[in-house]
Design an enzyme around this catalytic site. Structure first.
Site, PDB file in Angstrom:
ATOM      1  N   CYS A 114       0.791  -1.344   0.092  1.00 22.72           N
ATOM      2  CA  CYS A 114       0.092  -0.003  -0.111  1.00 22.72           C
ATOM      3  C   CYS A 114       0.857   1.417  -0.004  1.00 22.72           C
ATOM      4  O   CYS A 114       0.605   1.967  -0.845  1.00 22.72           O
ATOM      5  CB  CYS A 114      -1.072  -0.147   1.246  1.00 22.72           C
ATOM      6  SG  CYS A 114      -2.305  -1.281   0.766  1.00 22.72           S
TER       7      CYS A 114
HETATM    8  P1  NAD Z   1      -4.647  -8.830  -4.098  1.00 21.02           P
HETATM    9  O1  NAD Z   1      -3.985  -8.822  -5.228  1.00 21.02           O
HETATM   10  O2  NAD Z   1      -4.380  -9.757  -2.933  1.00 21.02           O
HETATM   11  O3  NAD Z   1      -6.264  -9.661  -4.329  1.00 21.02           O
HETATM   12  C1  NAD Z   1      -6.927  -9.553  -5.478  1.00 21.02           C
HETATM   13  C2  NAD Z   1      -7.904 -10.661  -5.897  1.00 21.02           C
HETATM   14  O4  NAD Z   1      -8.640 -10.380  -6.803  1.00 21.02           O
HETATM   15  C3  NAD Z   1      -6.759 -11.820  -6.256  1.00 21.02           C
HETATM   16  O5  NAD Z   1      -7.189 -12.940  -5.580  1.00 21.02           O
HETATM   17  C4  NAD Z   1      -7.399 -12.089  -7.890  1.00 21.02           C
HETATM   18  O6  NAD Z   1      -7.316 -13.477  -8.216  1.00 21.02           O
HETATM   19  C5  NAD Z   1      -8.822 -11.489  -7.854  1.00 21.02           C
HETATM   20  N1  NAD Z   1      -9.247 -11.038  -9.146  1.00 21.02           N
HETATM   21  C6  NAD Z   1      -8.483 -10.369 -10.040  1.00 21.02           C
HETATM   22  N2  NAD Z   1      -9.357 -10.222 -11.215  1.00 21.02           N
HETATM   23  C7  NAD Z   1     -10.634 -10.585 -10.782  1.00 21.02           C
HETATM   24  C8  NAD Z   1     -11.878 -10.619 -11.226  1.00 21.02           C
HETATM   25  N3  NAD Z   1     -12.045 -10.018 -12.668  1.00 21.02           N
HETATM   26  N4  NAD Z   1     -12.791 -11.358 -10.784  1.00 21.02           N
HETATM   27  C9  NAD Z   1     -12.685 -11.917  -9.466  1.00 21.02           C
HETATM   28  N5  NAD Z   1     -11.360 -11.839  -8.987  1.00 21.02           N
HETATM   29  C10 NAD Z   1     -10.552 -11.254  -9.412  1.00 21.02           C
HETATM   30  O7  NAD Z   1      -5.257  -7.390  -3.557  1.00 21.02           O
HETATM   31  P2  NAD Z   1      -5.366  -6.856  -2.204  1.00 21.02           P
HETATM   32  O8  NAD Z   1      -4.172  -6.786  -1.569  1.00 21.02           O
HETATM   33  O9  NAD Z   1      -6.572  -7.400  -1.421  1.00 21.02           O
HETATM   34  O10 NAD Z   1      -5.558  -5.422  -2.673  1.00 21.02           O
HETATM   35  C11 NAD Z   1      -7.026  -5.263  -3.323  1.00 21.02           C
HETATM   36  C12 NAD Z   1      -6.965  -3.700  -3.268  1.00 21.02           C
HETATM   37  O11 NAD Z   1      -7.278  -3.066  -1.978  1.00 21.02           O
HETATM   38  C13 NAD Z   1      -6.085  -2.846  -4.074  1.00 21.02           C
HETATM   39  O12 NAD Z   1      -6.488  -1.850  -4.681  1.00 21.02           O
HETATM   40  C14 NAD Z   1      -5.126  -2.556  -2.685  1.00 21.02           C
HETATM   41  O13 NAD Z   1      -4.511  -1.291  -2.843  1.00 21.02           O
HETATM   42  C15 NAD Z   1      -6.160  -2.133  -1.869  1.00 21.02           C
HETATM   43  N6  NAD Z   1      -5.703  -2.255  -0.203  1.00 21.02           N
HETATM   44  C16 NAD Z   1      -5.125  -3.149   0.009  1.00 21.02           C
HETATM   45  C17 NAD Z   1      -4.790  -3.444   1.408  1.00 21.02           C
HETATM   46  C18 NAD Z   1      -3.890  -4.425   1.725  1.00 21.02           C
HETATM   47  O14 NAD Z   1      -3.398  -4.423   3.010  1.00 21.02           O
HETATM   48  N7  NAD Z   1      -3.443  -5.554   1.178  1.00 21.02           N
HETATM   49  C19 NAD Z   1      -5.409  -2.486   2.262  1.00 21.02           C
HETATM   50  C20 NAD Z   1      -6.038  -1.609   1.814  1.00 21.02           C
HETATM   51  C21 NAD Z   1      -6.535  -1.533   0.519  1.00 21.02           C
END
Ligand code: NAD
Length: 446
Positions: free
Chosen positions: A277
């Site tokens: 992040c």
């Molecule tokens: P991640 O990459 O861990 O997970 C994303 C998931 O989405 C994956 O499992 C992928 O297979 C799935 N995916 C992709 N395309 C898809 C589709 N078309 N249909 C269904 N599933 C699909 O991401 P994350 O770390 O959970 O982050 C997600 C968002 O939240 C990002 O924008 C990130 O910046 C934000 N965010 C993350 C955190 C954190 O601590 N990781 C905290 C706050 C906000």
């Protein structure tokens, strides 16, 4: 209420499980069938404290199911949360996953004549939901906003504390473009009694970026001060920090006691911030500003300082020890912070990459992030991954604490006589290692 969460990464899965635990019926969607299969067997594909137990509870209660079948899931809901990744491409967020999902949801709405409220939970730059997402859905659905709903509900959870952060948030931001979506969001978060901030979607988007940019700025600011202190010599930056934070604007006195707010932990000098992040969000906000014709001096510096900070560990070692060739280095911690297996932008990646160019041999340990790290860094022949780190202290010339995992506290009771201990996270009091050469960021008492 019934809802669908698209994307089951850290954010989507934790959100889905916690919302189900509060009594909602949640269907989580992922494109990856392996992830879906694992989840339905109560096995999270990511490490997060308390998640396996909570996932098991919500599956057993019938409130949670995972599937790859988006259309069937959407037929049973009015609200869909989108939590797919928004990875960084040269400092700009890649919206392709968001666009794909928006298009799929639009396709569903067209073929089923079922207008949904679509709420973006992923971190997206201000103006994404009310332009990019809206346009993708309008194009695919042949509907015009506000026939369907649009919202933006940023997530502030911290990996390692994700369940607690979601269950007991400081505030919930309800970004909305239409009253129907706001009403659904109010219903969704009705079980939570924290402060709720009701704003338009682009304000909601900027709240998330501003929050992370300000926290990252504080980390780089103290690291720059620490580097100045080290250059001058005769100063321990932690003494400086302690002096500064007695100012009641940093640390108020409430009912005769110091409040010790958590923000003070962002004032501990170290080898920089990482994770999925802070680096990505600060870069994205900088790029957005540059695209608006702004200079973005501050965020440029925040990122420059942070890029250089892990290398400062190697620089300090070289300054004090000279040539590092032939030394055996034990690196403790590969995750970007404790209690997570996430190695994205971890300081250890940069430290190990730099050290491996110096002819050192490296043993590297992490309680849970070794597999992710190995995958990320590729084959670096100088690195041997170890499971029982305690057994490797005796043979190491240099021990670097790169992640503040609680189990490394026992290093204090071990024999490190004559060795270099580089506490890159300020885990220990320098006086503990009287028989060793203790180094840290912002500490140069020689
Ligand atoms: P991640 O990459 O861990 O997970 C994303 C998931 O989405 C994956 O499992 C992928 O297979 C799935 N995916 C992709 N395309 C898809 C589709 N078309 N249909 C269904 N599933 C699909 O991401 P994350 O770390 O959970 O982050 C997600 C968002 O939240 C990002 O924008 C990130 O910046 C934000 N965010 C993350 C955190 C954190 O601590 N990781 C905290 C706050 C906000």
């Amino acid at each position: 209420m019934n809802l669908v969460v698209v994307g089951t990464g850290y954010v989507g899965l934790v959100s889905g499980v916690c919302l189900a635990a509060k009594g909602h019926h949640v269907t989580c969607i992922d494109v990856n069938p392996k992830i879906v299969e694992m989840l339905n067997q109560c096995k999270p594909h990511i490490y997060e404290r308390d998640l396996p137990e909570l996932l098991t509870d919500v599956i057993n209660s019938g409130n949670f199911v995972a599937t790859t079948d988006l259309f069937t899931a959407l037929s049973d809901t009015d609200l869909v949360l989108v939590a797919v990744g928004t990875p960084s491409e040269n400092g700009v967020i890649d919206l392709s996953y968001i666009k794909n999902v928006s298009k799929s949801i639009g396709d569903y709405m067209r073929t089923n004549d079922h207008p949904l409220a679509v709420v973006i939970k992923s971190t997206v730059v201000p103006g994404t939901t009310d332009t990019v997402v809206k346009q993708e859905i309008e194009l695919a659905s042949a509907m015009k906003f506000p026939e369907f709903g649009l919202g933006m509900n940023p997530e502030f959870l911290r990996e390692g504390e994700a369940i607690q952060d979601f269950m007991e948030p400081d505030r919930i931001v309800l970004g909305y473009e239409d009253e129907r979506t706001l009403k659904l969001l109010e219903e969704l978060y009705e079980p939570w009694s924290c402060d709720k901030v009701r704003v338009n979607t682009r304000t909601a988007e900027l709240i998330k970026y501003a929050n992370n940019a300000l926290l990252a700025t504080q980390i780089s600011a103290i690291n720059e001060i620490a580097n100045v202190a080290a250059a001058i010599g005769g100063i321990d930056t932690m003494d400086v920090v302690n002096g500064v934070t007695l100012d009641k604007r940093w640390n108020p006195i409430i009912n005769g006691k110091r409040a010790n707010p958590e923000i003070l932990t962002y004032l501990i000098p170290g080898c920089g911030f990482g994770g999925s992040c802070f680096p990505k969000d600060v870069q994205a906000l900088r790029s957005l500003g540059v695209a608006q014709g702004l200079d973005m001096h501050l965020l440029n510096s925040v990122l420059d300082i942070n890029d250089a900070q892990p290398i400062e560990v190697v620089n300090i070692l070289e300054r004090h020890l000279g040539d590092l060739t032939g030394k055996h280095v034990l690196i403790l911690g590969l995750a970007f912070k404790p209690d997570t297996d996430d190695v994205r932008e971890s300081a250890s990646l940069k430290i190990i990459n730099r050290l491996s160019k110096h002819g050192v041999s490296i043993s590297a340990h992490d309680p849970i992030a070794i597999d992710n790290f190995r995958e990320k860094i590729g084959d670096v022949s100088a690195v041997e991954y170890v499971i029982e780190w305690e057994e490797h202290v005796a043979s190491a010339d240099i021990v670097i604490i790169a992640t503040k995992w609680a189990e490394y506290a026992s290093l204090a009771g071990m024999n490190t006589k004559g060795k270099v201990v580089f506490d890159a996270r300020r885990m220990f009091e320098p006086s503990i290692f009287v028989d060793s050469k203790y180094f840290s960021i912002g500490l140069n008492l020689a």
